[in-house]
Design a protein around this motif. Sequence first.
Motif, PDB file in Angstrom:
ATOM      1  N   LEU A  68      -9.350   0.620   1.275  1.00  0.00           N
ATOM      2  CA  LEU A  68      -8.519   0.116   0.180  1.00  0.00           C
ATOM      3  C   LEU A  68      -8.163  -1.348   0.410  1.00  0.00           C
ATOM      4  O   LEU A  68      -8.247  -2.171  -0.517  1.00  0.00           O
ATOM      5  N   ILE A  94       0.857  -1.187   0.000  1.00  0.00           N
ATOM      6  CA  ILE A  94       0.000   0.000   0.000  1.00  0.00           C
ATOM      7  C   ILE A  94       0.892   1.235   0.000  1.00  0.00           C
ATOM      8  O   ILE A  94       1.787   1.369   0.840  1.00  0.00           O
ATOM      9  N   ASN A 143       4.654   4.057 -11.591  1.00  0.00           N
ATOM     10  CA  ASN A 143       3.811   4.317 -10.419  1.00  0.00           C
ATOM     11  C   ASN A 143       3.531   3.093  -9.561  1.00  0.00           C
ATOM     12  O   ASN A 143       2.930   3.213  -8.500  1.00  0.00           O
ATOM     13  N   ASN A 144       3.948   1.924 -10.003  1.00  0.00           N
ATOM     14  CA  ASN A 144       3.767   0.733  -9.178  1.00  0.00           C
ATOM     15  C   ASN A 144       4.957   0.470  -8.256  1.00  0.00           C
ATOM     16  O   ASN A 144       4.914  -0.443  -7.435  1.00  0.00           O
ATOM     17  N   ILE A 157       4.211   0.487  -4.415  1.00  0.00           N
ATOM     18  CA  ILE A 157       3.414  -0.678  -4.014  1.00  0.00           C
ATOM     19  C   ILE A 157       4.293  -1.921  -3.941  1.00  0.00           C
ATOM     20  O   ILE A 157       4.275  -2.668  -2.954  1.00  0.00           O
ATOM     21  N   LYS A 197      -5.867  -6.445  -9.883  1.00  0.00           N
ATOM     22  CA  LYS A 197      -5.952  -5.018 -10.181  1.00  0.00           C
ATOM     23  C   LYS A 197      -5.238  -4.164  -9.131  1.00  0.00           C
ATOM     24  O   LYS A 197      -5.154  -4.539  -7.970  1.00  0.00           O
ATOM     25  N   ARG A 198      -4.750  -3.017  -9.585  1.00  0.00           N
ATOM     26  CA  ARG A 198      -4.266  -2.009  -8.654  1.00  0.00           C
ATOM     27  C   ARG A 198      -5.477  -1.212  -8.178  1.00  0.00           C
ATOM     28  O   ARG A 198      -6.242  -0.688  -8.983  1.00  0.00           O
ATOM     29  N   CYS A 199      -5.678  -1.156  -6.888  1.00  0.00           N
ATOM     30  CA  CYS A 199      -6.814  -0.438  -6.313  1.00  0.00           C
ATOM     31  C   CYS A 199      -6.364   0.929  -5.820  1.00  0.00           C
ATOM     32  O   CYS A 199      -5.210   1.107  -5.417  1.00  0.00           O
ATOM     33  N   LYS A 200      -7.264   1.891  -5.835  1.00  0.00           N
ATOM     34  CA  LYS A 200      -6.875   3.251  -5.458  1.00  0.00           C
ATOM     35  C   LYS A 200      -8.019   3.964  -4.756  1.00  0.00           C
ATOM     36  O   LYS A 200      -9.184   3.800  -5.101  1.00  0.00           O
ATOM     37  N   GLU A 201      -7.663   4.747  -3.752  1.00  0.00           N
ATOM     38  CA  GLU A 201      -8.571   5.652  -3.062  1.00  0.00           C
ATOM     39  C   GLU A 201      -7.941   7.045  -3.076  1.00  0.00           C
ATOM     40  O   GLU A 201      -6.712   7.176  -3.013  1.00  0.00           O
ATOM     41  N   GLY A 248      -3.175  10.357  -3.733  1.00  0.00           N
ATOM     42  CA  GLY A 248      -3.855   9.070  -3.848  1.00  0.00           C
ATOM     43  C   GLY A 248      -3.221   8.009  -2.971  1.00  0.00           C
ATOM     44  O   GLY A 248      -2.032   8.083  -2.636  1.00  0.00           O
ATOM     45  N   LYS A 289      -2.821   3.944  -3.082  1.00  0.00           N
ATOM     46  CA  LYS A 289      -3.002   2.837  -4.017  1.00  0.00           C
ATOM     47  C   LYS A 289      -2.321   1.588  -3.490  1.00  0.00           C
ATOM     48  O   LYS A 289      -1.398   1.663  -2.671  1.00  0.00           O
TER      49      LYS A 289
END
Length: 263
Positions: free
Chosen positions: A55, A11, A247-248, A251, A33-37, A17, A19
Amino acid sequence: MAKSARYAIGIDIGGTGIKGGVVDCKKGKLLGKRCKEATPQGAAIADVRAAVLTLLERIRAQELDTKVSALDTLPIGICMPAVIRHGRSMTAANIAPEWVGFDARSMFAQALSAPVSLVNDADAAGVAEVKFGNADAAKGSVLVLTLGTGIGSALVYRGDLFPNTELGHMELDGHADYERYASAKVREREGIDDATWCARLSPYFRKLEELFSPDVFVISGGISKRATEFIPLIDVNTPIVPAKLKNNAGIIGAALLGASGWE
């Protein structure tokens, strides 16, 4: 040290954001999937805690087409924009000041009902990039710079992380906090072109080169998707390469550290 887990949840808490996702720590890839709040306005502790919990529920609700089962038992790694010392967030970049000195790791562990590893966001991205990203980053001394809302930094030598460098906050050329002058967010807000932006980045890269003599710089963050357009405009002798994980990276790095039981 205990053997690292094969799968973990990572996380990444950012200024805009939050994610995350399930990571295969052997391959350095997200599963499902990559999840995002959205990061709550002001990023207060209680609001961020609630967003992270939401999340995590979304991540665990996925049906993955793999051998991974019992997502609620996977190790959890979290990264955030702060110096992390023994589980406490000692600074607060683009999050509420109340995080300073707060026992964030214990709070997240209690809220998520699971052990949690907690690390600086740029450090997480650096660990991931050196292990799974650009091959040039696996050599010797590497400085990974995340150009985004601020400027994050990770110093890695032969795969070992020296945490909490926070070099984006360096004082340079009359600027007390250089990321406030040269981050990707500043470039966007001021509407300056690449040449003008890189004229700001060049003295910063030269100063880091002088201080650390890295073998290579790696540029991470969302802007790295078009890094080849502006890298040639940065005037420094040390090679600069774009990040591969983009951007991963946060994570994946958070998951890797969570899987290894990083404290």
